[in-house]
Enzyme design. Structure first.
Site, short mmCIF file in Angstrom:
data_model
loop_
_atom_site.label_atom_id
_atom_site.label_comp_id
_atom_site.label_asym_id
_atom_site.label_seq_id
_atom_site.Cartn_x
_atom_site.Cartn_y
_atom_site.Cartn_z
N GLU A 177 0.82 -1.21 0.00
CA GLU A 177 0.00 0.00 0.00
C GLU A 177 0.86 1.27 0.00
O GLU A 177 1.19 1.80 1.06
CB GLU A 177 -0.93 0.01 1.21
CG GLU A 177 -1.83 1.24 1.27
CD GLU A 177 -2.80 1.23 2.44
OE1 GLU A 177 -3.60 2.17 2.56
OE2 GLU A 177 -2.76 0.28 3.25
N LYS A 219 -2.33 -2.12 -3.27
CA LYS A 219 -3.40 -1.32 -2.67
C LYS A 219 -3.03 0.16 -2.80
O LYS A 219 -2.44 0.75 -1.90
CB LYS A 219 -3.62 -1.69 -1.20
CG LYS A 219 -4.71 -0.86 -0.53
CD LYS A 219 -5.03 -1.33 0.88
CE LYS A 219 -6.09 -0.41 1.50
NZ LYS A 219 -6.55 -0.88 2.83
#
Length: 340
Positions: A177, A219
């Site tokens: 992420e 992500k």
């Protein structure tokens, strides 16, 4: 290293157009949200709220994986059943947040680097034994005057890559992420440029650390103008900017991109994901899915408000938001779903 296990886990999580529910808020973050609503900031309140989430009827129809916090993965229902067992029985794969937070980056005012690599190998082995099959690490990249610096991007990309390699060694799918945050006055184009640079750097580091991109999940943020910019791009503009950016910077071998919501209103996050899939899904090498926290949870949290009598209504709201995002994965979401 069992690469087939990693690929099978990704396939299981995102089967049938499902996505991820991020319920990995730290205790401090969870307490802040409770405080705004007048909910007691206690261990029991957090446990009760999380029980509401994991026991939502039918949640596994649209949620394939749930990201947990360290406290959460060790918690149980009021009857003593571990949350991990509840999730697995609902067809939801448990995951775990493993970073220890973003800290000030020395020599780089206004920028942060995420920590948590010390002792990570042992912690991952413990989480695997507890039933987790994927993990998450969040890096934070800010846009501003002279920001982000190359030093900040490279430091975070290197940490993400080392984390991902350790995850795959332990049999856990790494959810990578790198979040370009929405705070600020930057334009849509500035966000696109920074996101492109960040993603290119992250994948360069992932390859250097011998991470199998076929056994990971990205992500990222959607490409959006800063919240203080005053700009209101159309759904198509966001879809075009985001997809065109990723086609240039994300390898085709990555199986899934699960967007973070990043503070977007729930309906906006669903509508933007829907626009991308409605227009581009048949031409993309990776699945475009969701890994939302507030954009799924917030309506339910406000309805629950700490009261047991509101659990059923809150669960209906949670189920509804999850279903809306599953529809967005199919390019079938519409405003009518919100008004029915």
């Amino acid at each position: 290293m069992n690469f087939q296990l990693l690929k099978d886990t990704v396939s299981l999580i995102f089967a049938d157009d499902k996505g991820l529910l991020a319920m990995d808020e730290s205790n401090g973050t969870c307490n802040k949200r409770f405080e705004k609503l007048g909910i007691p900031q206690t261990v029991e309140s957090r446990r009760a709220y999380r029980e509401l989430i994991v026991t939502t009827p039918g949640l596994g129809e649209s949620i394939g994986g749930a990201i947990l916090f360290d406290e959460t993965i060790r918690q149980q229902k009021s009857d003593g059943t571990p949350f991990v067992k509840v999730l697995i029985e609902a067809g939801i794969t448990p995951g775990i947040k493993v970073d220890t937070g973003a800290k000030e980056l020395a020599g780089h005012p206004g920028e942060k680097v995420t920590e948590g690599l010390d002792g990570l190998r042992d912690r991952l082995q413990e989480y695997f034994q507890m039933g987790a099959r994927f993990a998450k690490w969040r890096a934070v990249i800010a846009i501003g005057e002279g920001l982000p610096s190359s030093g900040c991007i490279e430091a975070n990309a290197h940490a993400l890559a080392r984390y991902a390699a350790l995850c795959q060694e332990a049999g856990l799918v790494p959810v990578v992420e790198p979040e370009v945050i929405m705070d600020g006055e930057h334009t849509l184009e500035q966000c696109r440029e920074v996101t492109d640079k960040v993603l290119r750097t992250v994948f360069s580091e992932l390859f250097a650390q011998r991470v199998s991109v076929e056994g990971m999940v990205l992500k990222p943020n959607m490409v959006l103008p800063g919240m203080s910019s005053g700009s209101q791009p159309t759904l198509d503009q966001v879809a075009d900017a985001t997809v065109s950016c990723f086609l240039r910077s994300v390898p085709a071998a990555v199986p899934a991109i699960a967007f973070l919501s990043g503070g977007q209103p729930a309906e906006s996050a669903s509508a933007r994901l829907n626009a991308m899939n409605a227009r581009f899904k048949s031409r993309l090498p990776w699945a475009l899915a969701f890994s939302f926290a507030r954009a799924i949870q917030q309506p339910a949290l406000e309805i629950w408000n700490g009261h047991q009598a509101n659990v059923a209504a809150a669960q209906k709201a949670l189920y509804h938001r999850a279903r809306c995002n599953q529809a967005a994965r199919r390019g079938e979401y519409s405003q009518e779903m919100e008004t029915k």
